[in-house]
Motif scaffolding. Sequence first.
Motif, PDB file in Angstrom:
ATOM      1  N   ARG A  73      10.026  -0.280  -3.398  1.00 23.31           N
ATOM      2  CA  ARG A  73      10.335  -1.098  -2.235  1.00 23.31           C
ATOM      3  C   ARG A  73       9.217  -0.994  -1.200  1.00 23.31           C
ATOM      4  O   ARG A  73       8.408  -0.067  -1.219  1.00 23.31           O
ATOM      5  N   GLU A  74       9.212  -1.951  -0.313  1.00 24.38           N
ATOM      6  CA  GLU A  74       8.219  -1.999   0.754  1.00 24.38           C
ATOM      7  C   GLU A  74       8.804  -1.364   2.008  1.00 24.38           C
ATOM      8  O   GLU A  74       9.889  -1.731   2.458  1.00 24.38           O
ATOM      9  N   PRO A  85       4.917  -3.854   5.884  1.00 24.08           N
ATOM     10  CA  PRO A  85       3.993  -4.778   5.229  1.00 24.08           C
ATOM     11  C   PRO A  85       2.748  -4.033   4.732  1.00 24.08           C
ATOM     12  O   PRO A  85       2.044  -3.384   5.506  1.00 24.08           O
ATOM     13  N   ALA A 142       4.087   0.294   0.326  1.00 19.96           N
ATOM     14  CA  ALA A 142       5.162   0.295  -0.653  1.00 19.96           C
ATOM     15  C   ALA A 142       5.241   1.645  -1.350  1.00 19.96           C
ATOM     16  O   ALA A 142       4.276   2.408  -1.374  1.00 19.96           O
TER      17      ALA A 142
END
Length: 346
Positions: A49-50, A53, A56
């Motif tokens: 998941r990130e 921005p 991750a």
Amino acid sequence: MTEQPRTPRWRRRLRKVVVATLGVVVGLPVLAGIGLAGWDGGVDLDPQRELLPGVAIDLRTVDTARGPIEYDLHGDSGPVVLSVHAGLGGADQGRLFADWLSDEFRVLSPSRPGYLGTPLRSGRTLDEQADLLAALLDEMGVERVGLFAVSAGSPVAYTFAARHPERVWGLVSIGGVSLPNPDVAPRSALRSTFMNSIGQKLVKLTASVSLDTIVSGTLAETSTFTAEQAAARVDHIMQTEEVRRLFTAMVDATFPYEKRMPGTDNDSLQRRELRLPLDRIAAPTLILHGTRDGDVPFEHGEHAAARISAARHHWLPDEDHLGFWLSPRAPDAHRVVRAFLLEHAP
């Protein structure tokens, strides 16, 4: 007059944030529409998941000689920095806190025992946790690391450096715990239930509609700021997009509580009679601590710097527990740590 035992700071912080949250949420019509009891809290537990921005994680679990441990490894080349996360954390928090190092280093972020995907049975004591980290390095074929430890993660890093000196080329501690807290009390069943479900959902909901309330509540527990200093810090966090996003990601990296509470409770138990082998640490060490830290008092930093023979220190005047990341002066502190790590990296 006998001093009354104090509630552990992390519990007081959660309680104050939740109380502040209640004041905002109770009157919101949206609360009835969502149905708080039936809402999942919006927590993302996808192992890939990130967090932010461009930031991750890819969580994996390996069975070591000391037990299973979950980790994230970011980067393909360069010296490895082992990020040892704080309380209410996990591999995601460790990755988030050390991401600014990822241009020069590979960042290895494990979940300590009792956090996220690493079971508490993999290591309750500091010695066991240090040996678990060494076993992780064995499995990954990593000989030596730099340690980047934060808050409640620092006792594990200090213990690792003392027990496995041949595996450490440098140690950095940010706002690290180094002194015992004999007044730790166990959580009640009621408080556990509240913090694991209702409290988490209230904080998440409030963050979505009134993030400044969460920022103010957090600063009330992580700082000894004056009212003027606190207001200035809230303004900086809320008005600086990059910092606001980072703060929000930090909050998200404490959820879900039930996946992080076993380790957080264990950290508190280990602090009751904390006896760190600070005088046995030989690795180059850098201690950073804010003078207005309201979560781990400044004396912890002073104590570690005085006991570790190879230690340098870089005090952060008028900074709180999270100032290393959220302060307008954070880039200056980052430059100090980056220079130290580059100086000692193999």
